[in-house]
Design an enzyme around this catalytic site. Sequence first.
Site, short mmCIF file in Angstrom:
data_model
loop_
_atom_site.label_atom_id
_atom_site.label_comp_id
_atom_site.label_asym_id
_atom_site.label_seq_id
_atom_site.Cartn_x
_atom_site.Cartn_y
_atom_site.Cartn_z
N LYS A 97 -9.34 7.16 30.75
CA LYS A 97 -9.53 5.74 31.07
C LYS A 97 -8.22 4.99 30.82
O LYS A 97 -7.66 5.06 29.72
CB LYS A 97 -10.61 5.17 30.15
CG LYS A 97 -11.71 4.44 30.87
CD LYS A 97 -12.72 3.95 29.87
CE LYS A 97 -13.82 3.21 30.55
NZ LYS A 97 -14.71 2.59 29.58
C1 E4P Z 1 -17.26 0.66 30.83
O1 E4P Z 1 -16.61 1.66 31.04
C2 E4P Z 1 -17.21 -0.10 29.57
O2 E4P Z 1 -17.23 0.82 28.51
C3 E4P Z 1 -18.36 -1.02 29.36
O3 E4P Z 1 -19.24 -1.01 30.46
C4 E4P Z 1 -18.03 -2.37 28.83
O4 E4P Z 1 -19.21 -3.11 28.68
P1 E4P Z 1 -19.30 -4.46 27.81
O5 E4P Z 1 -18.71 -5.57 28.62
O6 E4P Z 1 -20.76 -4.64 27.57
O7 E4P Z 1 -18.52 -4.20 26.55
#
Ligand code: E4P
Length: 218
Positions: free
Chosen positions: A83
């Site tokens: 990521k």
């Molecule tokens: C996605 O890859 C992220 O880990 C996640 O969806 C972030 O979500 P949040 O905005 O609830 O922290």
Amino acid sequence: MKFFIDSADINEIKEGIELGLVDGVTTNPSLISKVNKDFDTIVTEILEAVDGPVSLEVIGSEHTQMIAEAQNLVKLGGNVVVKVPMTEEGLKAVRVLSKEGIRANVTLIFSPLQALLAAKAGAAFISPFIGRLDDIAYVGMELIEKIQHILSNYDYTSEVIVASIRNPLHVLDAALIGADIVTVPLKVIKQLARHPLTDVGIKKFLQDWEKVPGSKNF
Ligand code: E4P
């Protein structure tokens, strides 16, 4: 539509697997920090349990740091996806990583043009954050529609992961749009399975079954 689980908690992930709703996993530093274990243990447990793509996020802000981190992360398992944040440095890193055959998930995407640049850099996955846009009074799902439209205009192979999902309506809208993947917290996965009329229906069937002669012998 593929379902990923948005969690670093092995118990949640295993529960999602039992439900048949874990085609992959997304983590981020905040989710990792909620699990009271060291990073290596968390990742080993997840990779033992999950066959699909598991996104692990880099921490460095320079592309050279991101590339070095990514090269180490992919040694942990063949299904590791790296990521990378949506920055200029992130794009430089994704370009190099995709040439090396390392799959990148470009995260923290909030505009269609960011998604276009990530696709052009060679991202395997693109993660637009819907809930965080809704939080600041933008309609997050419009972003998904625009990204799907742009990607379908060309031959990009990037898959869209609808991320930052907060409620069942986000999943419904993503499915109606035809998004490739949703990454969903376990709490929301469980909400999807429930309906009050299902509970009422089960209760009534059991009450009526009691009235059937001989039913107590079953
Ligand atoms: C996605 O890859 C992220 O880990 C996640 O969806 C972030 O979500 P949040 O905005 O609830 O922290």
